[in-house]
Structure formats: C-alpha cells, structure tokens
Scaffold this motif. Structure first.
Motif, short mmCIF file in Angstrom:
data_model
loop_
_atom_site.label_atom_id
_atom_site.label_comp_id
_atom_site.label_asym_id
_atom_site.label_seq_id
_atom_site.Cartn_x
_atom_site.Cartn_y
_atom_site.Cartn_z
N ARG A 24 0.82 -33.17 2.63
CA ARG A 24 1.52 -32.38 3.65
C ARG A 24 2.60 -31.55 2.99
NH1 ARG A 24 5.93 -33.84 6.90
NH2 ARG A 24 5.78 -35.96 6.11
N VAL A 25 2.61 -30.26 3.27
CA VAL A 25 3.51 -29.33 2.61
C VAL A 25 4.46 -28.72 3.63
CG1 VAL A 25 3.69 -27.24 1.21
CG2 VAL A 25 1.73 -28.77 0.91
N THR A 26 5.74 -28.74 3.34
CA THR A 26 6.73 -28.02 4.15
C THR A 26 7.51 -27.10 3.22
OG1 THR A 26 8.40 -29.74 3.86
CG2 THR A 26 6.94 -29.94 5.75
N ASP A 27 7.74 -25.86 3.65
CA ASP A 27 8.38 -24.92 2.74
C ASP A 27 9.52 -24.10 3.35
OD1 ASP A 27 6.97 -23.13 4.32
OD2 ASP A 27 5.46 -22.68 2.79
N ASP A 28 9.72 -24.13 4.67
CA ASP A 28 10.79 -23.32 5.29
C ASP A 28 10.75 -21.88 4.79
OD1 ASP A 28 12.00 -25.49 6.73
OD2 ASP A 28 12.83 -26.19 4.84
N LEU A 29 9.55 -21.33 4.69
CA LEU A 29 9.40 -20.02 4.06
C LEU A 29 10.09 -18.92 4.86
CD1 LEU A 29 8.23 -18.52 1.69
CD2 LEU A 29 6.06 -18.31 2.91
N ASP A 30 10.14 -19.05 6.18
CA ASP A 30 10.79 -18.03 7.00
C ASP A 30 12.25 -17.82 6.60
OD1 ASP A 30 8.53 -17.47 8.46
OD2 ASP A 30 8.97 -18.95 10.01
N ARG A 31 12.93 -18.91 6.22
CA ARG A 31 14.34 -18.79 5.86
C ARG A 31 14.53 -18.07 4.54
NH1 ARG A 31 17.68 -24.14 6.83
NH2 ARG A 31 19.32 -22.57 6.54
N LEU A 32 13.58 -18.18 3.63
CA LEU A 32 13.67 -17.42 2.38
C LEU A 32 13.37 -15.94 2.64
CD1 LEU A 32 13.97 -17.24 -0.71
CD2 LEU A 32 11.53 -17.74 -0.89
N LEU A 33 12.32 -15.68 3.42
CA LEU A 33 11.96 -14.29 3.68
C LEU A 33 13.05 -13.56 4.47
CD1 LEU A 33 8.16 -14.62 4.57
CD2 LEU A 33 9.24 -14.23 2.35
#
Length: 472
Positions: A24-33
C-alpha cells in the motif's frame, strides 16, 4: 506468509518462499504539486503522469522536467523564469544547512542548488512515499534483533524501507525505537512525525555535521532498544554507530555505497565492517595463502553483523555474516550472498535459502565453507566462562558467535573460569585482579584485542579447559 523455520541460537530464522501481500502506497502528491507553478500542476494532473513520478526538476533558464524510473519528460518548452522559481521557494519550508526543505506532515523533499553568491538557481522536488509492506522481504532479519546495514544506489528505496522497518519494530514488535532524522527525510518535515513511522520517536538534527552527537544523545537520554539512522557518511558517525552497538542497542541504518566492497575502499566508513589493519604474515602462512607477506585484515568485529544490498527495488542481496564476507573480499575469494527477488505477481524467490547450518552461518557447499575456521567441538553441558578486562564484551561475543565457540562472557570474576586481559589493563581494574587472586581464577594476558589474537587465545584456553576439567 509461510512461517520461518527455526535456526541456530542467535541466528536469523530461515526464510521459506512466500507471497508478499499487496503493498500500500501513500504519497500526498497533491501537497507537493501545490507548491509548483499552476502551469506545471496542470501538466502533472493526469493519473498517467503522476504514476511512478520520482521528482520534478526546476532549473533557472531551462525547461522544467519530470523524472520517472528510466525516463524524463519536459513539462514545458519555455525556460523557467526567476519569478516562477522564487514563487516555489516562497511556498516551501526553510532550507537547512544541507540545502534541503520540506512540506510539513509529508515525506517530500525539496533540495536547492545555489550559485557562488548563495542564491538559489535550481530545485529538485523529490516525491516521498510511504510504502507499507516492503519490510516483509526482510522481516526475518528485523526480528533477529541484530544490527542491519542497508546499502544501495540513490533512489533505490533505502529510506522507504528504513521508514517501514521503524514502524514495524515500534508498532508490531513493541520495541522502543528512536529515529535519527538528519534531513527530516524519514519522518517528514515539521514537529509532528509522519504516521509512516508509527509509534517510533523521532529526533531531529539541527546541523548535519552534528548527527553523531544526536546519535549518542539518543542512547544516553532516551533508553532506546533500536536506533534507526539514515545515511551514515562520516568517520564520526561510524564511530558513534559502533559505540551504540557496544551498548547493546540494535542499529538499523543505511550507508553511502551500494556494496560491502565499497565500504572496504572508504576509509571513513571501514569501521562499520570492522576496520582494516596491515598484518605481516610469516613465510609459511604467506605461502599457504598464496599472497604477499603484508596483507590487510579486519581488525575488529563489524558494527553491523547483517547487511542488505538493494540492487533494485525488487532484488536484494543478503549477507548473513558480514565478518566472513569482508574476510573473503580481503582475500580475493568469491562471496556468496542470499538473493531475494520479487516477481511481478508478488512472489518472493530466494536463491541460496539456507543461511545458517551449524557452525558455519553460510549455505552448505558454498565457497565460504572452505575458508571458515573449523569450530572446536563443544564440551558436553559446559562452557568456558570468561571475564574480560580491556576487551569489550561486544567484541568478544561477536567472535564467539562467528566461530560458534562454547564460551560464555560473564560480568563478575567470581563466575569466571579465567580472566582474559589486555596487557596493563588490570592495572586499571585492581578490584578484578584482587578478586581473581583471592578466588584462584587464572589470568590470561594477550598483547592486543585483534580478531586473530582473540581467536588464538580462546582456542588455547578451550583446549586447556577440556584437558584439565574445569581448570584452565
């Protein structure tokens, strides 16, 4: 997952072929973008472009690019302007002494490039992901309570694995874990650690040059059972790691270099694998080895008995006996590691699966067996009990475990069959000398605590111990 098979005492358990559960992967990518210019956010909005994104590179006067495993993508044709770069800088956290910044409660890392005047002219926006389930590949090593060194190329996923190991040790094994987080890369930016490390505690490092001090402070002030440390890169940090290991604390760390052979060539980090010393051999020994008379040998037990080389995210090489592997490398002998490879179905394939037949610690029939010193036969229901003076118990126990010797290190002279002392060490331990004299416990003196000297002393003492009953 199939249950591991029991192995010899003190050895990691054998790993049977297993199927890894879906990770299971979580990355909070929206906050970096969100810190990027609006035009770049649109370019990276699709699921296809977000999948496997490693980093976004922003260099002044060049087109922005996105990097993925094995490829890169230009996000715009126009070069990046100073205004756009300054806008990103204003939206991220403060850059530390290592030119790294972050986003609070995330694992993302923003690293700066500066010109000669100290002005930022480029940013590397690295995606940080928490991957739950990766530790299953090496869970048997983690459960062994031995210190583990993880190596690999940059970007292969060492920090991701370290983060998951910290969580499993703290949450599932109920260990007291302290993470030394030099650049806030393990537990994320801000004062509250990312949930990916579970209940493990995190100590931040104000200056990367003082990482070794924080490592020692963690042990002295917070009573951890496990220390997790990323990027051991200096002689001082290697010294701190050895000091921590000798206090009985389990270490899980990463080091600069992708193979054990790299550490042998790195003067600053050699102490992690036992250090090196020049030894002059006798004529007969040099002929037997087929080598020159002056050779390099390991001078102490390794700080990390276990090592993992991450050759890729899905292919790991495990060294069950770092001391024996280093000795083989120094003698130009072949090294056999256990290879763990994860296929596309999530099935773990293990090559050379048996790490610990009695007395060897390496697979039967391996090239390592020919160089292993034959272990002395154990006396029935008895061990030689040694009180060390001037020799660290950690160093002595490592040699005993390595050679599978029937020897027990004791903490008081009254429980010992013999005192093993470095020359002049008893002058700093007069109480032990008086106790040995009063109890009639013999004292065996050696010149140095090198592995060769210690091994020869133990072999002589064992032979005398067996030939005269309980009299050495």
């Amino acid at each position: 997952m199939a249950a591991p098979v029991p192995c010899a005492p003190g050895q990691p358990r054998l790993l049977q072929p297993i199927t890894i559960r879906e990770q299971r992967v979580t990355d909070d990518l929206d906050r970096l973008l969100a810190v990027l210019p609006a035009s770049l956010q649109q370019q990276l909005a699709s699921a296809e472009r977000r999948q496997d994104l490693l980093e976004v590179v922003l260099d002044l006067g060049r087109p922005p690019e996105a990097r993925y495993p094995g490829r890169r993508l230009d996000l715009e044709d126009a070069p990046l302007s100073r205004e756009a770069l300054d806008g990103v800088i204003a939206r991220v956290g403060r850059f530390g002494g290592d030119n790294r910044a972050g986003i609070a409660r995330t694992l993302h890392r923003i690293s700066a490039m500066r010109n000669r005047s100290g002005e930022v002219i480029g940013l590397t926006c690295r995606v940080g992901r928490a991957v739950y389930g990766t530790v299953a590949i090496v869970r048997d090593l983690v459960e062994s309570s031995q210190s583990i060194l993880i190596m690999g190329y940059p970007g292969v996923g060492k920090t991701t694995v370290l983060r998951e190991i910290a969580r499993v040790l703290a949450d599932e094994m109920d260990r007291r874990v302290v993470v030394i987080d030099t650049s806030n890369e393990i537990a994320g930016d801000g004062d509250i650690p990312h949930p990916a490390i579970g209940r493990a505690r995190r100590m931040q490092v104000p200056d990367p040059q003082h990482q070794h001090r924080v490592m020692i402070e963690a042990v002295e002030n917070h009573m951890p059972e496990v220390i997790v440390i990323d990027e051991i890169g200096s002689e001082q940090e290697a010294w701190a790691a050895r000091t921590i290991a000798e206090r009985g604390v389990q270490l899980v760390g990463t080091a600069h270099g992708h193979q054990l052979a790299n550490l042998i060539k790195n003067p600053a980090l050699r102490d992690l694998i036992g250090g090196l010393q020049a030894v002059t051999l006798g004529d007969e020994e040099a002929r037997r080895r087929g080598s020159q008379k002056t050779v390099q040998e390991r001078c102490a037990p390794p700080t990390f008995p276990l090592a993992v080389e991450m050759h890729s995210r899905d292919c790991w090489h495990v060294h069950w006996n770092v001391a024996r592997t280093v000795d083989a490398l120094l003698r130009d002998r072949p090294v056999q590691s256990q290879v763990r490879r994860l296929d596309e179905r999530g099935v773990l394939h293990v090559q050379n699966p048996s790490p610990c037949p009695p007395g060897l610690g390496e697979p039967e029939g391996s090239s390592m067996a020919s160089m292993a010193q034959p272990a002395l036969p154990a006396a029935q229901d008895t061990h030689l009990r040694i009180y060390p003076s001037g020799v660290t118990p950690h160093q002595l126990n490592a040699l005993i475990d390595d050679r599978q010797l029937p020897v027990q290190v004791v903490r008081t002279v009254d429980r010992a069959d013999v005192v093993l002392s470095l020359r002049n060490s008893l002058s700093h331990d007069p109480g032990a000398r008086r106790a040995a004299k009063g109890l009639g416990v013999p004292i065996h003196v050696i010149k140095s605590a090198s592995p060769g000297q210690l091994q020869r002393a133990l072999e002589r003492l064992l032979l005398r111990f067996r030939s005269k009953g309980n009299v050495v």
